[in-house]
Design a protein around this motif. Structure first.
Motif, PDB file in Angstrom:
ATOM      1  N   SER A  32     -12.838  30.528  45.432  1.00 34.45           N
ATOM      2  CA  SER A  32     -13.480  29.521  46.284  1.00 34.45           C
ATOM      3  C   SER A  32     -13.841  30.050  47.662  1.00 34.45           C
ATOM      4  CB  SER A  32     -12.549  28.331  46.448  1.00 34.45           C
ATOM      5  OG  SER A  32     -12.006  27.973  45.221  1.00 34.45           O
ATOM      6  N   GLU A  33     -13.026  30.942  48.198  1.00 38.73           N
ATOM      7  CA  GLU A  33     -13.269  31.397  49.573  1.00 38.73           C
ATOM      8  C   GLU A  33     -14.247  32.570  49.629  1.00 38.73           C
ATOM      9  OE1 GLU A  33     -11.011  32.591  47.708  1.00 38.73           O
ATOM     10  OE2 GLU A  33      -9.892  34.290  48.531  1.00 38.73           O
ATOM     11  N   TRP A  34     -14.785  32.993  48.461  1.00 34.87           N
ATOM     12  CA  TRP A  34     -15.643  34.178  48.444  1.00 34.87           C
ATOM     13  C   TRP A  34     -16.872  34.065  49.355  1.00 34.87           C
ATOM     14  CZ3 TRP A  34     -16.372  38.999  48.430  1.00 34.87           C
ATOM     15  CH2 TRP A  34     -17.614  39.565  48.141  1.00 34.87           C
ATOM     16  N   PRO A  35     -17.614  32.944  49.360  1.00 36.73           N
ATOM     17  CA  PRO A  35     -18.789  32.918  50.247  1.00 36.73           C
ATOM     18  C   PRO A  35     -18.425  33.204  51.709  1.00 36.73           C
ATOM     19  CG  PRO A  35     -18.873  31.092  48.701  1.00 36.73           C
ATOM     20  CD  PRO A  35     -17.514  31.724  48.531  1.00 36.73           C
ATOM     21  N   LEU A  36     -17.278  32.673  52.149  1.00 35.36           N
ATOM     22  CA  LEU A  36     -16.847  32.948  53.531  1.00 35.36           C
ATOM     23  C   LEU A  36     -16.450  34.410  53.707  1.00 35.36           C
ATOM     24  CD1 LEU A  36     -14.498  30.104  54.853  1.00 35.36           C
ATOM     25  CD2 LEU A  36     -16.543  31.020  55.925  1.00 35.36           C
ATOM     26  N   LEU A  37     -15.720  34.918  52.711  1.00 32.98           N
ATOM     27  CA  LEU A  37     -15.300  36.330  52.788  1.00 32.98           C
ATOM     28  C   LEU A  37     -16.514  37.251  52.804  1.00 32.98           C
ATOM     29  CD1 LEU A  37     -12.273  36.696  50.334  1.00 32.98           C
ATOM     30  CD2 LEU A  37     -12.271  37.153  52.790  1.00 32.98           C
ATOM     31  N   ARG A  38     -17.493  36.900  51.960  1.00 30.86           N
ATOM     32  CA  ARG A  38     -18.703  37.734  51.885  1.00 30.86           C
ATOM     33  C   ARG A  38     -19.354  37.844  53.260  1.00 30.86           C
ATOM     34  NH1 ARG A  38     -21.552  41.069  52.504  1.00 30.86           N
ATOM     35  NH2 ARG A  38     -23.469  41.669  51.458  1.00 30.86           N
ATOM     36  N   SER A  39     -19.349  36.703  53.984  1.00 33.31           N
ATOM     37  CA  SER A  39     -20.012  36.712  55.292  1.00 33.31           C
ATOM     38  C   SER A  39     -19.239  37.568  56.305  1.00 33.31           C
ATOM     39  CB  SER A  39     -20.176  35.280  55.808  1.00 33.31           C
ATOM     40  OG  SER A  39     -18.909  34.766  56.188  1.00 33.31           O
ATOM     41  N   MET A  40     -17.999  37.927  55.981  1.00 37.90           N
ATOM     42  CA  MET A  40     -17.208  38.755  56.906  1.00 37.90           C
ATOM     43  C   MET A  40     -17.357  40.240  56.603  1.00 37.90           C
ATOM     44  SD  MET A  40     -13.706  36.622  56.919  1.00 37.90           S
ATOM     45  CE  MET A  40     -13.378  35.344  58.101  1.00 37.90           C
ATOM     46  N   LEU A  41     -17.975  40.555  55.481  1.00 35.54           N
ATOM     47  CA  LEU A  41     -18.168  41.957  55.089  1.00 35.54           C
ATOM     48  C   LEU A  41     -19.493  42.447  55.659  1.00 35.54           C
ATOM     49  CD1 LEU A  41     -17.053  41.478  51.395  1.00 35.54           C
ATOM     50  CD2 LEU A  41     -16.023  43.152  52.955  1.00 35.54           C
ATOM     51  N   PRO A  42     -19.670  43.780  55.792  1.00 41.18           N
ATOM     52  CA  PRO A  42     -20.972  44.270  56.258  1.00 41.18           C
ATOM     53  C   PRO A  42     -22.082  43.781  55.336  1.00 41.18           C
ATOM     54  CG  PRO A  42     -19.386  46.076  56.075  1.00 41.18           C
ATOM     55  CD  PRO A  42     -18.724  44.870  55.499  1.00 41.18           C
ATOM     56  N   ARG A  43     -23.259  43.534  55.921  1.00 43.77           N
ATOM     57  CA  ARG A  43     -24.373  43.017  55.112  1.00 43.77           C
ATOM     58  C   ARG A  43     -24.686  43.959  53.945  1.00 43.77           C
ATOM     59  NH1 ARG A  43     -28.751  39.445  57.612  1.00 43.77           N
ATOM     60  NH2 ARG A  43     -27.072  39.334  59.090  1.00 43.77           N
ATOM     61  N   SER A  44     -24.782  45.244  54.242  1.00 40.86           N
ATOM     62  CA  SER A  44     -25.000  46.218  53.169  1.00 40.86           C
ATOM     63  C   SER A  44     -23.762  47.099  53.033  1.00 40.86           C
ATOM     64  CB  SER A  44     -26.207  47.098  53.476  1.00 40.86           C
ATOM     65  OG  SER A  44     -26.216  48.183  52.561  1.00 40.86           O
ATOM     66  N   ILE A  45     -23.333  47.294  51.788  1.00 45.87           N
ATOM     67  CA  ILE A  45     -22.195  48.198  51.591  1.00 45.87           C
ATOM     68  C   ILE A  45     -22.643  49.435  50.791  1.00 45.87           C
ATOM     69  CG2 ILE A  45     -20.538  46.298  51.727  1.00 45.87           C
ATOM     70  CD1 ILE A  45     -20.099  46.714  48.688  1.00 45.87           C
ATOM     71  N   ARG A  46     -23.955  49.634  50.748  1.00 37.83           N
ATOM     72  CA  ARG A  46     -24.517  50.776  50.006  1.00 37.83           C
ATOM     73  C   ARG A  46     -23.864  52.079  50.476  1.00 37.83           C
ATOM     74  NH1 ARG A  46     -28.103  51.525  46.465  1.00 37.83           N
ATOM     75  NH2 ARG A  46     -28.511  49.302  46.358  1.00 37.83           N
ATOM     76  N   SER A  47     -23.489  52.890  49.498  1.00 39.19           N
ATOM     77  CA  SER A  47     -22.885  54.226  49.723  1.00 39.19           C
ATOM     78  C   SER A  47     -21.501  54.166  50.369  1.00 39.19           C
ATOM     79  CB  SER A  47     -23.776  55.123  50.596  1.00 39.19           C
ATOM     80  OG  SER A  47     -25.053  55.206  50.020  1.00 39.19           O
ATOM     81  N   MET A  48     -20.935  52.983  50.477  1.00 44.27           N
ATOM     82  CA  MET A  48     -19.602  52.898  51.098  1.00 44.27           C
ATOM     83  C   MET A  48     -18.505  53.101  50.060  1.00 44.27           C
ATOM     84  SD  MET A  48     -19.775  49.956  53.966  1.00 44.27           S
ATOM     85  CE  MET A  48     -20.854  50.102  55.382  1.00 44.27           C
ATOM     86  N   SER A  49     -17.376  53.529  50.549  1.00 44.82           N
ATOM     87  CA  SER A  49     -16.214  53.746  49.691  1.00 44.82           C
ATOM     88  C   SER A  49     -15.241  52.580  49.923  1.00 44.82           C
ATOM     89  CB  SER A  49     -15.603  55.086  50.109  1.00 44.82           C
ATOM     90  OG  SER A  49     -14.417  55.267  49.450  1.00 44.82           O
ATOM     91  N   VAL A  50     -14.836  51.940  48.826  1.00 42.75           N
ATOM     92  CA  VAL A  50     -14.153  50.649  48.935  1.00 42.75           C
ATOM     93  C   VAL A  50     -12.810  50.660  48.207  1.00 42.75           C
ATOM     94  CG1 VAL A  50     -14.350  48.271  48.107  1.00 42.75           C
ATOM     95  CG2 VAL A  50     -16.322  49.361  49.135  1.00 42.75           C
ATOM     96  N   LEU A  51     -11.803  50.046  48.838  1.00 38.98           N
ATOM     97  CA  LEU A  51     -10.493  49.887  48.195  1.00 38.98           C
ATOM     98  C   LEU A  51     -10.153  48.401  48.158  1.00 38.98           C
ATOM     99  CD1 LEU A  51      -7.686  51.040  47.202  1.00 38.98           C
ATOM    100  CD2 LEU A  51      -7.004  51.014  49.618  1.00 38.98           C
ATOM    101  N   ASP A  52      -9.644  47.934  47.013  1.00 41.01           N
ATOM    102  CA  ASP A  52      -9.232  46.527  46.874  1.00 41.01           C
ATOM    103  C   ASP A  52      -7.729  46.489  46.556  1.00 41.01           C
ATOM    104  OD1 ASP A  52      -8.924  43.852  46.331  1.00 41.01           O
ATOM    105  OD2 ASP A  52     -10.274  43.803  44.601  1.00 41.01           O
TER     106      ASP A  52
END
Ligand SMILES: C[S@@+](CC[C@H](N)C(=O)[O-])C[C@H]1O[C@@H](n2cnc3c(N)ncnc32)[C@H](O)[C@@H]1O
Length: 254
Positions: free
Chosen positions: A29-49
């Protein structure tokens, strides 16, 4: 050593029937808000979850052009599902998953551009040690974005609403707020251990390790969302999730 409740068969089965267990990103449910807190583009980025569950965030990151997406979770059940779901579609097969307990987290230095965590850090007692590792693992300018169960929600030792007529607005019984530490609550037919941290603890710890806070938000259910979550009565009464984004300075000298 964490409880790892998601590896107990009955609990995992019940969780799998919840919106988040069934639909991953769409059920978060909170994903739309979380998405807005991430950089607009994450192209070529290295990500850890961290606490990746079924890996929906890693699959989303790969679909957005991330160069690398690693999910870590303590639960073998969750990781098995994450690998299965990621192999279903070739375009997600670049996502990688590994087993690990955040309580013993050891990450490589400056390995990631984004560290993400969805509803997992409220299981962690050694919060400062984990956030320190996250800070160290980020490249200069890197982002740390997470959601947790809201401290108002994790605080009571015996969580629940006031009793009253169904038509009356109920009140959340807030107690034990300043007593941080372990809580054992009944959820999905199991005794689940969580860790209560106050709002100021989360925010203070983030700043203490060197992050700059970039956004703080709270999520609570709308009428429609409450209908999707029959285990969440009384929409509007309680903030369910706390969302935070923080950034490592682009240069250590700034
Ligand atoms: C509520 S689920 C959230 C899953 C996913 N991040 C999401 O947003 O839907 C919490 C996850 O945190 C994981 N978890 C709990 N304690 C953990 C720990 N100490 N180390 C690593 N993962 C943990 C659980 O196994 C579970 O997959």
């Amino acid at each position: 050593m964490s409880q790892n409740i998601y590896d107990s068969a009955g609990f995992f089965e019940s969780y799998s029937k919840m919106p988040r267990g069934l639909d991953g990103l769409k059920g978060a449910s909170e994903w739309p808000l979380l998405r807005s807190m991430l950089p607009r583009s994450i192209r070529s980025m290295s990500v850890l979850d961290l606490g990746c569950g079924d890996g929906w965030f890693c699959r989303w990151a790969i679909s957005q052009g991330a160069s690398k997406a690693c999910g870590m979770d303590v639960s073998k059940n969750m990781l098995e599902r994450a690998r299965e779901l990621s192999l279903l579609d070739d375009k997600h097969s670049a996502a990688r998953f590994c087993q690990g307990d955040m309580e013993d987290l050891l990450l490589d230095d400056e390995a990631y551009d984004i560290v993400f965590s969805g509803l997992a850090l409220h299981y962690i007692a050694r919060l400062e040690a984990v956030i320190q590792q996250v800070y160290k693992s980020l490249r200069p300018g890197g982002h740390f974005v997470f959601s947790v169960e809201h401290p108002v929600f994790t605080a009571p030792r015996r969580p629940g609403f006031s009793e009253g007529e169904p038509s009356e607005a109920q009140s959340w019984l807030l107690s034990d707020y300043f007593a941080e530490g372990e809580r054992t609550v009944d959820w999905l037919g199991a005794s689940v251990q969580k860790q209560h941290h106050t709002l100021s603890s989360y925010l203070r710890t983030i700043r203490l390790v060197g992050f700059k806070l970039t956004a703080v938000d709270e999520w609570g259910a709308t009428d429609e969302e409450s209908r999707k979550h029959p285990d969440w009565p009384n929409d509007g009464a309680v903030p369910r999730f706390l969302l935070v984004s923080a950034r490592k300075s682009p240069s250590e000298n700034l």
